[in-house]
Design an enzyme around this catalytic site. Structure first.
Site, PDB file in Angstrom:
ATOM      1  N   GLU A  36      -2.536  16.778   5.379  1.00 35.22           N
ATOM      2  CA  GLU A  36      -1.310  17.084   6.116  1.00 35.22           C
ATOM      3  C   GLU A  36      -0.820  18.511   5.888  1.00 35.22           C
ATOM      4  OE1 GLU A  36       0.320  15.095   8.160  1.00 35.22           O
ATOM      5  OE2 GLU A  36      -0.403  13.065   7.707  1.00 35.22           O
ATOM      6  N   GLU A  38     -17.572   5.490  -8.591  1.00 32.99           N
ATOM      7  CA  GLU A  38     -16.652   5.913  -9.647  1.00 32.99           C
ATOM      8  C   GLU A  38     -17.318   5.922 -11.020  1.00 32.99           C
ATOM      9  OE1 GLU A  38     -14.074   2.250 -11.327  1.00 32.99           O
ATOM     10  OE2 GLU A  38     -13.512   2.868  -9.301  1.00 32.99           O
TER      11      GLU A  38
END
Length: 271
Positions: free
Chosen positions: A79, A110
């Site tokens: 954004e 992960e």
């Protein structure tokens, strides 16, 4: 360390609850998140001040994360170029499995203890930058290995974790521990931990952008003019700060210069 994030929920027999009971109890749990963040504000403030200092001196921020926390950091970072008119390279995310797999739950990635540092090196990370590990548990190998490597290369680090005294916090120069407690659904850290992470990402990016001069008063005067709604909002911003009363004149000036800040600077020079 104590893995509070894995402790049994404070609520039993969820499968027997009505919709009304579930939403009431979920809402009650979520209300505890801001208080957990409040306790961590001194550490968060130190982290943000460090980020601002790095970015003011041509550095960059890198979030390193996996799972929900990593994906939430991507949503915040994408954004910023539009909202504040900054370079897409200023805030970055090193996501386990790669950002190209954002909509896939590549949770097995992960555990990779080599990938994060390799990905950081591909971005030419240096001591000018700051690397922030995101891990609810505070133990994620992908994140932990990145912070260990950063320490060896004198790269500043921080972290956002939800368990006290975790391995990741021990490796971070500036650890932020937000202890949100057991999840409503046992071990589902996409819930309160995820809510806390989203709030903290908002606080980091918004405060940093304000301190870097990307906001005037309370308005995003560097917003990119990407659609009619934003152009209209920007015209009204320019009118407010310049004193121009003619909408069309303000719009013409705005579109000539590409942002409220640039248009306002030119307007003030020519007054």
């Amino acid at each position: 360390m104590t893995k509070i994030t894995e402790q049994v929920s404070n609520y039993s027999h969820l499968d027997k609850m009505s919709v009304e009971e579930l939403t009431r109890n979920l809402n009650k749990e979520d209300q505890s998140v801001p208080f957990a963040i409040e306790k961590a504000l001194p550490q968060l403030n130190t982290l943000i001040n460090t980020i601002v200092g790095k970015l003011e001196n041509e550095g960059r921020l890198f979030y390193v994360g996996a799972g929900s926390g990593g994906r939430l950091s991507v949503l915040d970072v994408i954004e910023l170029p539009t909202t504040y008119g900054v370079s897409p390279d200023l805030f970055n995310v090193i996501l386990a499995g790669g950002k190209e797999h954002l909509i896939e739950a590549k949770e097995e990635k992960e555990d990779d203890i080599h990938a994060a540092w390799t990905m950081l090196q591909d971005k030419n990370v240096s001591s000018k930058d700051i690397v922030i590990g995101i891990s609810a548990s505070g133990t994620t190998p992908f994140v932990l290995s990145a912070l260990i490597a950063c320490k060896k290369h004198q790269i500043s680090t921080g972290c956002i974790v939800s368990n006290p005294e975790s391995p990741i916090a021990a490796q971070a120069d500036i650890p932020v521990e937000v202890i949100t407690g057991p999840e409503f659904v046992t071990g589902s850290t996409r819930m309160k931990c995820g809510t806390a992470q989203k709030i903290i990402f908002d606080m980091i990016s918004t405060t940093t952008m304000i301190k870097l001069g990307r906001v005037l008063d309370n308005q995003m005067v560097n917003v990119k003019l990407i659609n009619d709604k934003i152009v209209d909002r920007a015209v009204k911003m320019l009118m407010k700060h310049s004193g121009l009363e003619d909408y069309n004149q303000a719009k013409k000036l705005l579109l000539e210069h590409g942002s409220v800040k640039e248009a306002l600077d030119i307007f003030n020079l020519e007054k």
